[in-house]
Design an enzyme around this catalytic site. Structure first.
Site, PDB file in Angstrom:
ATOM      1  N   THR A 191       0.857  -1.190   0.000  1.00  0.00           N
ATOM      2  CA  THR A 191       0.000   0.000   0.000  1.00  0.00           C
ATOM      3  C   THR A 191       0.890   1.236   0.000  1.00  0.00           C
ATOM      4  O   THR A 191       1.872   1.286   0.718  1.00  0.00           O
ATOM      5  CB  THR A 191      -0.880  -0.001   1.263  1.00  0.00           C
ATOM      6  OG1 THR A 191      -1.936  -0.929   1.067  1.00  0.00           O
ATOM      7  CG2 THR A 191      -1.474   1.364   1.554  1.00  0.00           C
ATOM      8  N   ARG A 241     -15.776  -4.026   3.873  1.00  0.00           N
ATOM      9  CA  ARG A 241     -14.752  -3.645   4.850  1.00  0.00           C
ATOM     10  C   ARG A 241     -13.959  -2.425   4.354  1.00  0.00           C
ATOM     11  O   ARG A 241     -13.551  -2.355   3.211  1.00  0.00           O
ATOM     12  CB  ARG A 241     -13.810  -4.830   5.074  1.00  0.00           C
ATOM     13  CG  ARG A 241     -12.664  -4.579   6.058  1.00  0.00           C
ATOM     14  CD  ARG A 241     -11.402  -4.155   5.371  1.00  0.00           C
ATOM     15  NE  ARG A 241     -10.284  -4.039   6.312  1.00  0.00           N
ATOM     16  CZ  ARG A 241      -9.103  -3.510   5.991  1.00  0.00           C
ATOM     17  NH1 ARG A 241      -8.892  -3.053   4.772  1.00  0.00           N
ATOM     18  NH2 ARG A 241      -8.156  -3.438   6.880  1.00  0.00           N
ATOM     19  N   GLY A 288     -10.627  -0.007   5.632  1.00  0.00           N
ATOM     20  CA  GLY A 288      -9.537   0.017   6.606  1.00  0.00           C
ATOM     21  C   GLY A 288      -9.163   1.419   7.053  1.00  0.00           C
ATOM     22  O   GLY A 288      -9.967   2.358   7.004  1.00  0.00           O
ATOM     23  N   ASP A 289      -7.918   1.572   7.446  1.00  0.00           N
ATOM     24  CA  ASP A 289      -7.455   2.827   8.027  1.00  0.00           C
ATOM     25  C   ASP A 289      -7.129   3.910   6.996  1.00  0.00           C
ATOM     26  O   ASP A 289      -7.187   5.107   7.296  1.00  0.00           O
ATOM     27  CB  ASP A 289      -6.192   2.574   8.872  1.00  0.00           C
ATOM     28  CG  ASP A 289      -5.062   1.948   8.053  1.00  0.00           C
ATOM     29  OD1 ASP A 289      -5.359   1.155   7.142  1.00  0.00           O
ATOM     30  OD2 ASP A 289      -3.890   2.249   8.326  1.00  0.00           O
ATOM     31  N   GLY A 342      -0.133  -1.405   6.531  1.00  0.00           N
ATOM     32  CA  GLY A 342      -0.205  -2.712   7.174  1.00  0.00           C
ATOM     33  C   GLY A 342      -1.638  -3.037   7.559  1.00  0.00           C
ATOM     34  O   GLY A 342      -2.581  -2.592   6.898  1.00  0.00           O
ATOM     35  N   HIS A 343      -1.793  -3.796   8.626  1.00  0.00           N
ATOM     36  CA  HIS A 343      -3.107  -4.290   9.051  1.00  0.00           C
ATOM     37  C   HIS A 343      -3.925  -3.128   9.636  1.00  0.00           C
ATOM     38  O   HIS A 343      -3.725  -2.730  10.780  1.00  0.00           O
ATOM     39  CB  HIS A 343      -2.883  -5.396  10.085  1.00  0.00           C
ATOM     40  CG  HIS A 343      -4.109  -6.151  10.430  1.00  0.00           C
ATOM     41  ND1 HIS A 343      -4.075  -7.439  10.895  1.00  0.00           N
ATOM     42  CD2 HIS A 343      -5.421  -5.817  10.378  1.00  0.00           C
ATOM     43  CE1 HIS A 343      -5.311  -7.854  11.131  1.00  0.00           C
ATOM     44  NE2 HIS A 343      -6.140  -6.880  10.827  1.00  0.00           N
ATOM     45  N   GLY A 344      -4.843  -2.613   8.819  1.00  0.00           N
ATOM     46  CA  GLY A 344      -5.529  -1.373   9.151  1.00  0.00           C
ATOM     47  C   GLY A 344      -6.287  -1.386  10.461  1.00  0.00           C
ATOM     48  O   GLY A 344      -6.316  -0.385  11.184  1.00  0.00           O
TER      49      GLY A 344
END
Ligand code: SD4
Length: 323
Positions: free
Chosen positions: A183, A211, A213-214, A235-237
């Site tokens: 990203t 979904r 994310g951040d 990364g993992h939002g």
């Protein structure tokens, strides 16, 4: 006011910086144009399977894009769940520049883009479709929050048996790339000392339809305050969202923390708050108003692409919390 600077996430950030740099140093350009063009570069690259055209789809086989752009609390824009435009960062910029809003979602964001003359595009490449089909064959039915109906109604047909080996290969490649992440998140400071940031993503591969994310949420994936600094996360939002990661970093810099301390505090807060899975990753870049910068990551693998008039290279994060 200091030398111009661009910082971008992951190894793919180098190409993005190269695309943004001419805009950063142009007499009529600046930080905001640089971050937009850096993200556009990643969005147009079909090899980058976490951003824009060629991004991996959600569990229902649909590519959905999120992006944000920001220069100050009063000047920011974002879009989420964009399915028909290659450059969500430019829609986000239009939201910032030409609407009274901050965030537009889905069909509304697309109507807004059309009304401002942007061209629709098909986002799903063959490689991304194959990766999705392979995921579907191996893991899709068990995916949390993915109703079977969505899978059955999904647009692409199941892969023919003759393609099985190729499809398995695509799945393995997808998993490897997923571990890498790419990203795009970019921060810039121009010769006039102006800060800007942007990020753009197709989200977590094969995530539950709907979904978000951040990345398109101000203060989560991106935050810029000219008096306090800027931060962008990748990364993992969900992990970033739970601690308002980039707002936290910028707020800490405003209170006197160095960019390194602020970035480290975010990954520490995440590690304290969550029961982390083995492959959970978050990377964050922090930039102070004076041009000092740093970064931190939960795990090894994150890189910062750094560009100045005499530097164009990848840097390791200052802090890697878990080894
Ligand atoms: C998301 N933070 O949607 C994004 C994904 C990402 O590297 O950054 N991947 O959670």
């Amino acid at each position: 006011m200091g030398e111009p600077l661009m910082l971008a996430t992951w190894t793919t950030g180098q190409a993005a910086n190269a695309a943004g740099w001419p805009h950063l140093v142009a007499p009529d350009g600046g930080a905001i144009d640089a971050v937009e063009h850096a993200c556009r570069n990643a969005e147009a690259d079909p090899q980058n399977m976490t951003v824009g055209y060629g991004g991996r789809p959600d569990a229902a086989g649909e590519v959905t894009l999120d992006a944000s752009i920001m220069v100050s609390p009063a000047r920011c824009g974002s879009v989420c769940f964009v399915r028909r435009f290659m450059h969500p960062v430019s829609i986000a910029r239009l939201v910032m520049d030409r609407s009274p809003h901050v965030l537009l979602a889905g069909d509304g964001a697309e109507r807004f883009a059309l009304a401002h003359g942007l061209e629709p595009a098909d986002l799903l490449t063959n490689a991304a479709r194959q990766a999705w089909q392979a995921w579907l064959a191996t893991r899709g039915a068990a995916a949390v929050g993915t109703p079977q109906a969505n899978i059955e109604e999904a647009p692409a047909a199941a892969a023919p048996a003759a393609e099985a080996a190729h499809v398995v290969e695509a799945a393995e490649a997808a998993e490897a790339a997923e571990a890498d992440h790419d990203t795009i998140g970019v921060l810039a400071r121009d010769a006039g000392g102006r800060l800007a940031g942007a990020c753009s993503t197709s989200g977590m591969a094969f995530n539950a339809p709907g979904r978000v994310g951040d990345s398109p949420i101000i203060g989560h994936g991106l935050y810029v305050d000219p008096d306090r600094g800027a931060a962008v996360a990748t990364g993992h939002g969900e992990l970033v969202m739970g601690v308002c990661g980039t707002f936290l970093a910028v707020e800490r810099m405003g209170q006197g923390a160095s960019p390194a301390e602020a970035a480290a505090e975010v990954v520490r807060r995440i590690a304290d708050a969550y029961d982390l899975a083995e492959n959970d990753q978050v990377g964050i870049i922090t930039l102070a108003p004076d041009g000092a910068w740093s970064s931190a990551a939960l795990r090894r693998g994150f890189r910062v692409a750094v560009r100045t008039p005499d530097r164009d290279e990848l840097a390791e994060p200052h802090t890697v919390l878990l080894t």
